[in-house]
Design a protein around this motif. Sequence first.
Motif, PDB file in Angstrom:
ATOM      1  N   ASP A 210       0.862  -1.190   0.000  1.00 47.12           N
ATOM      2  CA  ASP A 210       0.000   0.000   0.000  1.00 47.12           C
ATOM      3  C   ASP A 210       0.895   1.235   0.000  1.00 47.12           C
ATOM      4  O   ASP A 210       1.765   1.366   0.866  1.00 47.12           O
ATOM      5  N   MET A 211       0.694   2.097  -0.968  1.00 52.48           N
ATOM      6  CA  MET A 211       1.478   3.338  -1.082  1.00 52.48           C
ATOM      7  C   MET A 211       2.975   3.044  -1.170  1.00 52.48           C
ATOM      8  O   MET A 211       3.768   3.473  -0.336  1.00 52.48           O
ATOM      9  N   VAL A 212       3.319   2.291  -2.220  1.00 54.89           N
ATOM     10  CA  VAL A 212       4.711   1.894  -2.436  1.00 54.89           C
ATOM     11  C   VAL A 212       5.367   2.661  -3.591  1.00 54.89           C
ATOM     12  O   VAL A 212       6.476   2.314  -3.994  1.00 54.89           O
ATOM     13  N   GLY A 213       4.676   3.717  -4.076  1.00 50.23           N
ATOM     14  CA  GLY A 213       5.210   4.403  -5.268  1.00 50.23           C
ATOM     15  C   GLY A 213       5.672   5.827  -5.052  1.00 50.23           C
ATOM     16  O   GLY A 213       6.076   6.493  -6.006  1.00 50.23           O
ATOM     17  N   GLY A 214       5.631   6.328  -3.838  1.00 51.02           N
ATOM     18  CA  GLY A 214       5.993   7.728  -3.588  1.00 51.02           C
ATOM     19  C   GLY A 214       7.472   7.989  -3.858  1.00 51.02           C
ATOM     20  O   GLY A 214       8.302   7.081  -3.761  1.00 51.02           O
ATOM     21  N   ARG A 215       7.777   9.244  -4.180  1.00 49.12           N
ATOM     22  CA  ARG A 215       9.171   9.593  -4.487  1.00 49.12           C
ATOM     23  C   ARG A 215      10.060   9.283  -3.274  1.00 49.12           C
ATOM     24  O   ARG A 215       9.789   9.743  -2.168  1.00 49.12           O
ATOM     25  N   GLY A 216      11.093   8.463  -3.519  1.00 51.48           N
ATOM     26  CA  GLY A 216      12.039   8.123  -2.454  1.00 51.48           C
ATOM     27  C   GLY A 216      11.438   7.369  -1.280  1.00 51.48           C
ATOM     28  O   GLY A 216      11.976   7.435  -0.168  1.00 51.48           O
ATOM     29  N   ALA A 217      10.357   6.642  -1.515  1.00 43.56           N
ATOM     30  CA  ALA A 217       9.641   5.994  -0.403  1.00 43.56           C
ATOM     31  C   ALA A 217      10.560   5.081   0.417  1.00 43.56           C
ATOM     32  O   ALA A 217      11.372   4.334  -0.135  1.00 43.56           O
ATOM     33  N   VAL A 218      10.404   5.155   1.725  1.00 40.28           N
ATOM     34  CA  VAL A 218      11.123   4.294   2.671  1.00 40.28           C
ATOM     35  C   VAL A 218      10.070   3.504   3.438  1.00 40.28           C
ATOM     36  O   VAL A 218       9.059   4.062   3.876  1.00 40.28           O
ATOM     37  N   PHE A 219      10.309   2.193   3.564  1.00 42.76           N
ATOM     38  CA  PHE A 219       9.327   1.311   4.186  1.00 42.76           C
ATOM     39  C   PHE A 219       9.805   0.844   5.558  1.00 42.76           C
ATOM     40  O   PHE A 219      10.617  -0.073   5.666  1.00 42.76           O
ATOM     41  N   HIS A 220       9.289   1.499   6.593  1.00 40.97           N
ATOM     42  CA  HIS A 220       9.554   1.067   7.960  1.00 40.97           C
ATOM     43  C   HIS A 220       8.667  -0.147   8.263  1.00 40.97           C
ATOM     44  O   HIS A 220       7.707  -0.413   7.549  1.00 40.97           O
ATOM     45  N   GLN A 221       8.983  -0.843   9.350  1.00 41.15           N
ATOM     46  CA  GLN A 221       8.197  -2.031   9.711  1.00 41.15           C
ATOM     47  C   GLN A 221       6.920  -1.592  10.421  1.00 41.15           C
ATOM     48  O   GLN A 221       6.970  -1.116  11.556  1.00 41.15           O
ATOM     49  N   GLU A 222       5.810  -1.782   9.735  1.00 42.07           N
ATOM     50  CA  GLU A 222       4.516  -1.336  10.257  1.00 42.07           C
ATOM     51  C   GLU A 222       4.229  -2.043  11.589  1.00 42.07           C
ATOM     52  O   GLU A 222       4.489  -3.240  11.749  1.00 42.07           O
ATOM     53  N   TYR A 223       3.682  -1.319  12.540  1.00 40.88           N
ATOM     54  CA  TYR A 223       3.566  -1.796  13.923  1.00 40.88           C
ATOM     55  C   TYR A 223       2.810  -3.129  14.072  1.00 40.88           C
ATOM     56  O   TYR A 223       3.311  -4.069  14.694  1.00 40.88           O
ATOM     57  N   VAL A 236      10.591 -10.342   4.610  1.00 37.59           N
ATOM     58  CA  VAL A 236      10.647  -9.193   3.694  1.00 37.59           C
ATOM     59  C   VAL A 236      11.862  -8.315   4.000  1.00 37.59           C
ATOM     60  O   VAL A 236      12.628  -7.958   3.093  1.00 37.59           O
ATOM     61  N   TRP A 237      12.058  -7.997   5.297  1.00 41.96           N
ATOM     62  CA  TRP A 237      13.172  -7.091   5.608  1.00 41.96           C
ATOM     63  C   TRP A 237      14.534  -7.780   5.454  1.00 41.96           C
ATOM     64  O   TRP A 237      15.526  -7.136   5.117  1.00 41.96           O
ATOM     65  N   ALA A 238      14.576  -9.108   5.657  1.00 39.51           N
ATOM     66  CA  ALA A 238      15.827  -9.844   5.424  1.00 39.51           C
ATOM     67  C   ALA A 238      16.151  -9.891   3.929  1.00 39.51           C
ATOM     68  O   ALA A 238      17.312  -9.753   3.526  1.00 39.51           O
ATOM     69  N   MET A 239      15.122 -10.080   3.105  1.00 36.57           N
ATOM     70  CA  MET A 239      15.360 -10.110   1.657  1.00 36.57           C
ATOM     71  C   MET A 239      15.829  -8.739   1.161  1.00 36.57           C
ATOM     72  O   MET A 239      16.732  -8.646   0.311  1.00 36.57           O
ATOM     73  N   ALA A 240      15.253  -7.684   1.691  1.00 38.60           N
ATOM     74  CA  ALA A 240      15.683  -6.337   1.299  1.00 38.60           C
ATOM     75  C   ALA A 240      17.172  -6.156   1.605  1.00 38.60           C
ATOM     76  O   ALA A 240      17.925  -5.577   0.814  1.00 38.60           O
ATOM     77  N   ARG A 241      17.591  -6.700   2.729  1.00 47.13           N
ATOM     78  CA  ARG A 241      19.001  -6.591   3.113  1.00 47.13           C
ATOM     79  C   ARG A 241      19.882  -7.349   2.124  1.00 47.13           C
ATOM     80  O   ARG A 241      20.896  -6.850   1.675  1.00 47.13           O
ATOM     81  N   LYS A 242      19.443  -8.558   1.758  1.00 45.05           N
ATOM     82  CA  LYS A 242      20.207  -9.352   0.785  1.00 45.05           C
ATOM     83  C   LYS A 242      20.318  -8.638  -0.554  1.00 45.05           C
ATOM     84  O   LYS A 242      21.282  -8.812  -1.291  1.00 45.05           O
ATOM     85  N   LEU A 243      19.296  -7.869  -0.896  1.00 41.43           N
ATOM     86  CA  LEU A 243      19.289  -7.178  -2.188  1.00 41.43           C
ATOM     87  C   LEU A 243      19.952  -5.804  -2.105  1.00 41.43           C
ATOM     88  O   LEU A 243      19.949  -5.044  -3.074  1.00 41.43           O
ATOM     89  N   GLY A 244      20.506  -5.485  -0.943  1.00 39.05           N
ATOM     90  CA  GLY A 244      21.165  -4.185  -0.786  1.00 39.05           C
ATOM     91  C   GLY A 244      20.196  -3.019  -0.692  1.00 39.05           C
ATOM     92  O   GLY A 244      20.518  -1.899  -1.079  1.00 39.05           O
ATOM     93  N   LEU A 245      18.983  -3.298  -0.191  1.00 43.06           N
ATOM     94  CA  LEU A 245      17.950  -2.256  -0.149  1.00 43.06           C
ATOM     95  C   LEU A 245      17.604  -1.826   1.283  1.00 43.06           C
ATOM     96  O   LEU A 245      16.463  -1.464   1.577  1.00 43.06           O
ATOM     97  N   THR A 246      18.617  -1.857   2.174  1.00 44.60           N
ATOM     98  CA  THR A 246      18.308  -1.482   3.563  1.00 44.60           C
ATOM     99  C   THR A 246      17.922  -0.004   3.695  1.00 44.60           C
ATOM    100  O   THR A 246      17.210   0.361   4.623  1.00 44.60           O
ATOM    101  N   ASP A 247      18.375   0.827   2.756  1.00 38.76           N
ATOM    102  CA  ASP A 247      17.967   2.245   2.826  1.00 38.76           C
ATOM    103  C   ASP A 247      16.459   2.389   2.597  1.00 38.76           C
ATOM    104  O   ASP A 247      15.816   3.270   3.159  1.00 38.76           O
ATOM    105  N   ARG A 248      15.912   1.519   1.735  1.00 36.65           N
ATOM    106  CA  ARG A 248      14.470   1.547   1.449  1.00 36.65           C
ATOM    107  C   ARG A 248      13.662   0.784   2.486  1.00 36.65           C
ATOM    108  O   ARG A 248      12.491   1.058   2.690  1.00 36.65           O
ATOM    109  N   PHE A 249      14.294  -0.225   3.109  1.00 30.90           N
ATOM    110  CA  PHE A 249      13.627  -1.078   4.103  1.00 30.90           C
ATOM    111  C   PHE A 249      14.437  -1.081   5.405  1.00 30.90           C
ATOM    112  O   PHE A 249      15.044  -2.101   5.754  1.00 30.90           O
ATOM    113  N   PRO A 250      14.473   0.021   6.128  1.00 30.67           N
ATOM    114  CA  PRO A 250      15.228   0.011   7.382  1.00 30.67           C
ATOM    115  C   PRO A 250      14.547  -0.904   8.399  1.00 30.67           C
ATOM    116  O   PRO A 250      13.316  -0.992   8.424  1.00 30.67           O
ATOM    117  N   ALA A 251      15.339  -1.583   9.213  1.00 30.04           N
ATOM    118  CA  ALA A 251      14.767  -2.464  10.246  1.00 30.04           C
ATOM    119  C   ALA A 251      14.370  -1.609  11.443  1.00 30.04           C
ATOM    120  O   ALA A 251      14.910  -1.738  12.541  1.00 30.04           O
TER     121      ALA A 251
END
Length: 320
Positions: A210-223, A236-251
């Motif tokens: 949901d709402m994954v298209g905003g400019r520079g979107a960062v996805f925190h872990q929803e509560y 999901v967050w482990a895969m983001a790390r493997k793909l080098g996307l921790t900036d987009r998916f911070p833990a």
Amino acid sequence: MLISVSCSGKTSAAAESQSVEDQFAERGSFSADSAYSYVKRQVDFGPRVPGSDAHKACREWLVEQLSAYADTVTVSGTPVTAWDGATIPVHNIFARFKPESQARILLAAHYDTRPWADHDPDSDARLKPIYGANDGASGVGVLLEIARNLAKENPEVGVDILLTDAEDYGARDDSPRAHEEDTWCLGAQQFARNLPYTAADTPRYGILLDMVGGRGAVFHQEYFSTRYAQKPTAKVWAMARKLGLTDRFPAKEGGAINDDHLPLIRAGIPTTDIIESNNASTGSFNPTWHTHDDNMDNIDPSSLSAAGRVVLNVIYSEKP
Ligand code: AHN
Ligand code: ZN
């Protein structure tokens, strides 16, 4: 003694262990351009308010697209009375890959758009419907691009794609019923009351976009995802790390969002919500949220692709 230093500044031993980690082989070919065009195509129909002609035309297009990729596609739902007394039709779209497989994953996004712009700075424009490029079309665009990939390279497990209706018909900010949670997510609530599963083939978990298209979107872990859907949240967050996307998916923990994952969680499918809930300038949703600025000008192909690559690779890494 000579210590060899790689260009990253690490010693060779460190560089080697890093390169082992880097050896994760990404699968699929998620195209940011294709996802973007799937978003634009929906927005081109106009606001997709339940009951409108644009909603119907978009729904028919979505069914046609999914039918080209999935094994089966069905549409279901019955009219509901919304918070404002209106009777609105509900049409959830459900596409299945490997329907015979008992090991399954559920992916979801809402395709309806909000009938009002109750967060628009212009109070005179608040009763007009929004385009919902980010809030609606973005998650669906990513799922269509995932469907295109799954048709080319089959996953090992079954995958169901649920495009929910009437997510965004929730009580308006100016109404006495604002903050009544169950006025939102009407399609997902209906799906959850009529799950099309047996005990044996109920999805292991779900992933909502949901709402994954905003400019520079960062996805925190929803509560609620961190509390009630730990397995898919961790994946999901482990895969983001493997793909080098921790900036987009911070833990890091994000907002607590009332969204389509909650009815699914309550019905026994632990579902994580990938959503931009900690925007840098608002501290919550994207600044265009529920405004007339939620249009294609704010859609960022690199945000779509970050979300899409992660979800696609979570699917491909799932064993029966
Ligand atoms: C809240 O207003 C906190 N949630 C509504 C969920 C939503 C609306 N997602 C997209 N639009
Ligand atoms: Zn919304």
